[in-house]
Design a protein around this motif. Sequence first.
Motif, PDB file in Angstrom:
ATOM      1  N   MET A   1       0.846  -1.206   0.000  1.00  0.00           N
ATOM      2  CA  MET A   1       0.000   0.000   0.000  1.00  0.00           C
ATOM      3  C   MET A   1       0.880   1.254   0.000  1.00  0.00           C
ATOM      4  O   MET A   1       1.825   1.341   0.765  1.00  0.00           O
ATOM      5  N   SER A   2       0.538   2.193  -0.860  1.00  0.00           N
ATOM      6  CA  SER A   2       1.347   3.404  -0.976  1.00  0.00           C
ATOM      7  C   SER A   2       1.198   4.304   0.250  1.00  0.00           C
ATOM      8  O   SER A   2       0.123   4.389   0.838  1.00  0.00           O
ATOM      9  N   THR A   3       2.253   4.971   0.599  1.00  0.00           N
ATOM     10  CA  THR A   3       2.248   5.897   1.732  1.00  0.00           C
ATOM     11  C   THR A   3       2.662   7.272   1.229  1.00  0.00           C
ATOM     12  O   THR A   3       3.025   7.453   0.063  1.00  0.00           O
ATOM     13  N   ILE A   4       2.680   8.197   2.151  1.00  0.00           N
ATOM     14  CA  ILE A   4       3.113   9.559   1.834  1.00  0.00           C
ATOM     15  C   ILE A   4       4.562   9.571   1.317  1.00  0.00           C
ATOM     16  O   ILE A   4       4.926  10.420   0.495  1.00  0.00           O
ATOM     17  N   PHE A   5       5.369   8.604   1.760  1.00  0.00           N
ATOM     18  CA  PHE A   5       6.763   8.580   1.312  1.00  0.00           C
ATOM     19  C   PHE A   5       6.865   8.210  -0.178  1.00  0.00           C
ATOM     20  O   PHE A   5       7.747   8.706  -0.881  1.00  0.00           O
ATOM     21  N   SER A   6       5.962   7.345  -0.656  1.00  0.00           N
ATOM     22  CA  SER A   6       5.952   7.043  -2.093  1.00  0.00           C
ATOM     23  C   SER A   6       5.598   8.288  -2.885  1.00  0.00           C
ATOM     24  O   SER A   6       6.118   8.512  -3.987  1.00  0.00           O
ATOM     25  N   LYS A   7       4.702   9.086  -2.339  1.00  0.00           N
ATOM     26  CA  LYS A   7       4.332  10.337  -3.023  1.00  0.00           C
ATOM     27  C   LYS A   7       5.523  11.294  -3.066  1.00  0.00           C
ATOM     28  O   LYS A   7       5.693  12.047  -4.027  1.00  0.00           O
ATOM     29  N   ILE A   8       6.350  11.258  -2.019  1.00  0.00           N
ATOM     30  CA  ILE A   8       7.573  12.079  -2.020  1.00  0.00           C
ATOM     31  C   ILE A   8       8.544  11.550  -3.079  1.00  0.00           C
ATOM     32  O   ILE A   8       9.133  12.317  -3.838  1.00  0.00           O
ATOM     33  N   VAL A   9       8.680  10.217  -3.150  1.00  0.00           N
ATOM     34  CA  VAL A   9       9.559   9.610  -4.169  1.00  0.00           C
ATOM     35  C   VAL A   9       9.094  10.010  -5.563  1.00  0.00           C
ATOM     36  O   VAL A   9       9.899  10.372  -6.424  1.00  0.00           O
ATOM     37  N   ASN A  10       7.795   9.971  -5.768  1.00  0.00           N
ATOM     38  CA  ASN A  10       7.240  10.292  -7.098  1.00  0.00           C
ATOM     39  C   ASN A  10       7.109  11.794  -7.346  1.00  0.00           C
ATOM     40  O   ASN A  10       6.571  12.207  -8.373  1.00  0.00           O
ATOM     41  N   LYS A  11       7.552  12.594  -6.358  1.00  0.00           N
ATOM     42  CA  LYS A  11       7.524  14.063  -6.454  1.00  0.00           C
ATOM     43  C   LYS A  11       6.095  14.608  -6.585  1.00  0.00           C
ATOM     44  O   LYS A  11       5.866  15.651  -7.177  1.00  0.00           O
ATOM     45  N   GLU A  12       5.147  13.845  -6.044  1.00  0.00           N
ATOM     46  CA  GLU A  12       3.758  14.330  -5.991  1.00  0.00           C
ATOM     47  C   GLU A  12       3.577  15.236  -4.781  1.00  0.00           C
ATOM     48  O   GLU A  12       2.666  16.059  -4.745  1.00  0.00           O
ATOM     49  N   TYR A  19      19.460  14.368  -0.381  1.00  0.00           N
ATOM     50  CA  TYR A  19      20.313  13.399  -1.072  1.00  0.00           C
ATOM     51  C   TYR A  19      19.435  12.470  -1.901  1.00  0.00           C
ATOM     52  O   TYR A  19      18.350  12.082  -1.451  1.00  0.00           O
ATOM     53  N   GLU A  20      19.926  12.134  -3.079  1.00  0.00           N
ATOM     54  CA  GLU A  20      19.146  11.235  -3.934  1.00  0.00           C
ATOM     55  C   GLU A  20      20.066  10.440  -4.829  1.00  0.00           C
ATOM     56  O   GLU A  20      21.021  10.975  -5.396  1.00  0.00           O
ATOM     57  N   THR A  21      19.787   9.140  -4.943  1.00  0.00           N
ATOM     58  CA  THR A  21      20.467   8.299  -5.939  1.00  0.00           C
ATOM     59  C   THR A  21      19.381   7.544  -6.696  1.00  0.00           C
ATOM     60  O   THR A  21      18.188   7.765  -6.461  1.00  0.00           O
ATOM     61  N   GLU A  22      19.808   6.605  -7.530  1.00  0.00           N
ATOM     62  CA  GLU A  22      18.837   5.789  -8.273  1.00  0.00           C
ATOM     63  C   GLU A  22      17.974   4.955  -7.335  1.00  0.00           C
ATOM     64  O   GLU A  22      16.819   4.667  -7.635  1.00  0.00           O
ATOM     65  N   THR A  23      18.545   4.587  -6.185  1.00  0.00           N
ATOM     66  CA  THR A  23      17.845   3.625  -5.315  1.00  0.00           C
ATOM     67  C   THR A  23      17.294   4.228  -4.023  1.00  0.00           C
ATOM     68  O   THR A  23      16.375   3.651  -3.437  1.00  0.00           O
ATOM     69  N   VAL A  24      17.877   5.325  -3.555  1.00  0.00           N
ATOM     70  CA  VAL A  24      17.438   5.886  -2.268  1.00  0.00           C
ATOM     71  C   VAL A  24      17.182   7.384  -2.367  1.00  0.00           C
ATOM     72  O   VAL A  24      17.703   8.075  -3.250  1.00  0.00           O
ATOM     73  N   LEU A  25      16.358   7.839  -1.413  1.00  0.00           N
ATOM     74  CA  LEU A  25      16.046   9.262  -1.309  1.00  0.00           C
ATOM     75  C   LEU A  25      16.173   9.638   0.165  1.00  0.00           C
ATOM     76  O   LEU A  25      15.823   8.842   1.051  1.00  0.00           O
ATOM     77  N   ALA A  26      16.669  10.843   0.437  1.00  0.00           N
ATOM     78  CA  ALA A  26      16.781  11.302   1.824  1.00  0.00           C
ATOM     79  C   ALA A  26      16.255  12.729   1.911  1.00  0.00           C
ATOM     80  O   ALA A  26      16.529  13.559   1.043  1.00  0.00           O
ATOM     81  N   PHE A  27      15.486  12.970   2.965  1.00  0.00           N
ATOM     82  CA  PHE A  27      14.891  14.305   3.137  1.00  0.00           C
ATOM     83  C   PHE A  27      14.768  14.609   4.625  1.00  0.00           C
ATOM     84  O   PHE A  27      14.751  13.698   5.476  1.00  0.00           O
ATOM     85  N   ASN A  28      14.693  15.913   4.931  1.00  0.00           N
ATOM     86  CA  ASN A  28      14.590  16.319   6.331  1.00  0.00           C
ATOM     87  C   ASN A  28      13.247  15.910   6.911  1.00  0.00           C
ATOM     88  O   ASN A  28      12.201  16.043   6.251  1.00  0.00           O
ATOM     89  N   ASP A  29      13.282  15.389   8.155  1.00  0.00           N
ATOM     90  CA  ASP A  29      12.039  15.019   8.846  1.00  0.00           C
ATOM     91  C   ASP A  29      11.222  16.285   9.119  1.00  0.00           C
ATOM     92  O   ASP A  29      11.769  17.320   9.516  1.00  0.00           O
ATOM     93  N   ILE A  30       9.925  16.179   8.915  1.00  0.00           N
ATOM     94  CA  ILE A  30       9.033  17.328   9.077  1.00  0.00           C
ATOM     95  C   ILE A  30       8.893  17.730  10.551  1.00  0.00           C
ATOM     96  O   ILE A  30       8.524  18.863  10.861  1.00  0.00           O
TER      97      ILE A  30
END
Length: 114
Positions: A1-12, A19-30
């Motif tokens: 099931m998709s979560t808010i983090f998938s929406k962040i990955v998809n830039k929705e 930080y971002e690579t082909e396999t991972v994404l990193a972002f500041n905690d809200i």
Amino acid sequence: MSTIFSKIVNKEIKADIVYETETVLAFNDINPQAPVHVLIIPKIEIPKVTDLKGSEHAALLGDMIDAANKIAKDLGIDKDGFRLVMNCGDNGGQDVYHLHMHLLGGRKMNWPPG
Ligand code: AMP
């Protein structure tokens, strides 16, 4: 099931990506719990630690650790140290069911954790 983090990955949904690579994404905690609080996530959807298999996901976990070390160095917390946390399930305190590693630093961490 998709979560808010998938929406962040998809830039929705916007996030403060550090930080971002082909396999991972990193972002500041809200809702940061330390001066540095970054979430490192795989781009693929894996809900939680118990869904991981060493045989299948070793490279991906290595990518997450590489990301943590790179970000820690970039943010200048590698020398003093930091904490990596992966909460799993209800008792582990997991709220978002898309695998993620918390990178916490910039202050002395307490032990034992709450
Ligand atoms: P956990 O409790 O281990 O599942 O951690 C989930 C983390 O995600 C919490 O520290 C939240 O503050 C963080 N979080 C939730 N939504 C967002 C968002 N949209 N952007 C950044 N961090 C988020």
